[in-house]
Motif scaffolding. Structure first.
Motif, short mmCIF file in Angstrom:
data_model
loop_
_atom_site.label_atom_id
_atom_site.label_comp_id
_atom_site.label_asym_id
_atom_site.label_seq_id
_atom_site.Cartn_x
_atom_site.Cartn_y
_atom_site.Cartn_z
N PHE A 54 -58.72 -16.56 -20.72
CA PHE A 54 -59.69 -16.08 -19.73
C PHE A 54 -59.20 -16.41 -18.32
O PHE A 54 -59.83 -16.05 -17.35
N CYS A 55 -58.10 -17.15 -18.22
CA CYS A 55 -57.54 -17.52 -16.92
C CYS A 55 -57.18 -16.26 -16.14
O CYS A 55 -56.58 -15.34 -16.65
N SER A 56 -57.58 -16.25 -14.87
CA SER A 56 -57.33 -15.07 -14.04
C SER A 56 -56.20 -15.29 -13.04
O SER A 56 -56.16 -14.63 -12.00
N CYS A 57 -55.29 -16.22 -13.34
CA CYS A 57 -54.21 -16.53 -12.40
C CYS A 57 -53.47 -15.27 -11.94
O CYS A 57 -53.11 -15.16 -10.76
N ASP A 87 -63.93 -16.41 -8.20
CA ASP A 87 -64.27 -15.23 -9.01
C ASP A 87 -63.91 -15.43 -10.48
O ASP A 87 -64.33 -14.67 -11.35
N CYS A 88 -63.11 -16.44 -10.78
CA CYS A 88 -62.74 -16.73 -12.17
C CYS A 88 -63.90 -17.49 -12.81
O CYS A 88 -64.40 -18.48 -12.26
N GLN A 89 -64.29 -17.03 -14.01
CA GLN A 89 -65.46 -17.64 -14.67
C GLN A 89 -65.23 -19.11 -15.07
O GLN A 89 -66.18 -19.85 -15.29
N ASP A 125 -64.83 -25.05 -16.72
CA ASP A 125 -63.87 -25.44 -17.76
C ASP A 125 -62.49 -25.71 -17.18
O ASP A 125 -61.61 -26.25 -17.87
N CYS A 126 -62.24 -25.28 -15.97
CA CYS A 126 -60.91 -25.46 -15.37
C CYS A 126 -61.01 -26.31 -14.10
O CYS A 126 -61.65 -25.90 -13.13
N THR A 127 -60.41 -27.48 -14.16
CA THR A 127 -60.38 -28.40 -13.02
C THR A 127 -58.97 -29.00 -12.95
O THR A 127 -58.21 -28.88 -13.92
N SER A 137 -53.61 -21.60 -5.58
CA SER A 137 -54.86 -21.27 -4.87
C SER A 137 -56.07 -21.94 -5.51
O SER A 137 -56.97 -22.39 -4.80
N CYS A 138 -56.11 -22.00 -6.83
CA CYS A 138 -57.30 -22.57 -7.49
C CYS A 138 -57.40 -24.06 -7.18
O CYS A 138 -58.49 -24.57 -6.91
N ASN A 139 -56.27 -24.74 -7.22
CA ASN A 139 -56.25 -26.17 -6.91
C ASN A 139 -56.71 -26.39 -5.46
O ASN A 139 -57.52 -27.28 -5.18
#
Ligand code: SF4
Length: 364
Positions: free
Chosen positions: A316-319, A331-333, A338-340, A355-357
């Motif tokens: 489900f990762c939107s990387c 925007d990623c669920q 669940d993702c940190t 970017s997520c980090n």
């Protein structure tokens, strides 16, 4: 002398010099999208509080300039397969060992007894190979034109020492080709680019001239100080407003038009341009570096037989979408749920340039 330099930098970091440019970026009244290609710029933008200084009409989009983020899951799975072998020592830059592959990560393999070692440079990997003749030492050679010269230097030294237990698992990528792919894929969505500063130090500002010459878009080579970024944004906005498109080098204290000729020469000695697969972007023509025929003895893919190449598992990762600017991390669920950073589901949450980090740290 040192005091003079520090005075100069303190002045440069302060806002006094930048007031006029700040007004430009605060009051810009036309919709404009600017991509900062490089992850180090993304971090500098957030750390410097730049988003709060921008007019609502300016959208900043993060690009695919984080080396860990763009490396494919298939590559990670190959590295994991190698790390499970008893006669292999895997050497890697730090963050990369945390990135999940299909079923585990290099960090997990290390915890289970695999010999996975973090190094700061491929030269350290080479030293490990010199001390461990009974083992195959493999350096995970990822990154862009910034890391390619030092990797080439390690190969030159291994060649000189006739070290036959050192090799690289190669996934080096090149920046100009991927920027061109983004311009074509996103069609005219991006108005201007902040080009990668570190890559530019190696390949030179002229490597990015095609952005203005062929696609009529604005581009700036910028450094990483807050002042550099404000100046870069103001310059792009001026170009957009006046309909002028050039590639301006605002990082000339480090970047030369033709780049670092010695670094380019050693890269060209060992590597040649080839197609490369990017996470989220697939196979992109001429966007990677492969070992020249003469140095194929350093290619880990030739030394080891891999199991049938697994297909990329659908997470489900939107990387992939984050890397191409189609989605923002929130925007990623899975973002911040669940993702940190402690439990990353994708590379954009692992890397400090991801970017997520960065969003997790500054925008939660
Ligand atoms: Fe992938 Fe996590 Fe980023 Fe979502 S938040 S795109 S799962 S790295």
């Amino acid at each position: 002398m040192v005091k003079k330099i520090m005075d100069y930098y303190n002045k440069f970091r302060g806002m006094d010099l930048l007031k006029e440019m700040l007004n430009q970026i605060r009051n810009f009244d036309k919709e404009v999208k600017i991509m900062e290609v490089c992850g180090t710029h993304t971090r500098a933008i957030f750390a410097g509080g730049i988003p709060k200084l921008l007019s609502d009409h300016i959208t900043l989009i993060s690009g695919p300039g984080c080396p860990i983020c763009v490396t494919t899951q298939i590559y990670i799975d190959k590295a994991i397969e190698l790390a499970k072998k008893s006669n292999v020592i895997i050497t890697s830059f730090a963050d990369f060992i945390k990135v999940p592959g299909n079923n585990s990560s290099l960090q997990q393999i290390k915890a289970l007894g695999g010999d996975v070692r973090v190094v700061h440079s491929p030269i350290s990997a080479l030293k490990i190979a010199q001390k461990n003749y009974d083992k195959e030492v493999i350096f995970l050679a990822i990154g862009f034109e910034t890391t390619a010269p030092i990797i080439a230097l390690s190969l030159k030294e291994a060649d000189r020492l006739k070290l036959d237990n050192y090799s690289i698992l190669l996934s080096l990528k090149t920046m100009p080709a991927i920027i061109e792919k983004l311009i074509l894929d996103l069609e005219s969505e991006i108005d201007g680019f902040i080009c990668p500063g570190h890559v530019s130090t190696i390949i030179g500002s002229q490597a990015f001239n095609f952005i203005a010459d062929n696609y009529n878009l604005a581009a700036v080579i910028a450094g990483f100080e807050r002042g550099d970024i404000i100046m870069a944004l103001a310059r792009i906005l001026k170009m957009v407003k006046e309909g002028i498109t050039t590639v301006d080098n605002l990082y000339s204290r480090v970047v030369k038009a033709k780049g670092n000729l010695k670094a380019i020469a050693i890269m060209n000695d060992f590597f040649e341009v080839k197609d490369s697969t990017w996470r989220g972007l697939g196979l992109v023509r001429n966007s990677g570096l492969g070992l020249k025929e003469k140095y194929q003895n350093f290619n880990a893919e030739n030394k080891f037989k891999f199991k049938e190449v697994p297909q990329e598992k659908k997470f489900f990762c939107s990387c992939g979408d984050v890397l191409t600017g189609k989605k923002r991390p929130p925007d990623c669920q899975l973002f911040a749920k669940d993702c940190t950073p402690l439990n990353p589901q994708g590379p954009c949450m692992v890397s400090e340039e991801g970017s997520c980090n960065i969003y997790y740290e500054y925008r939660r």
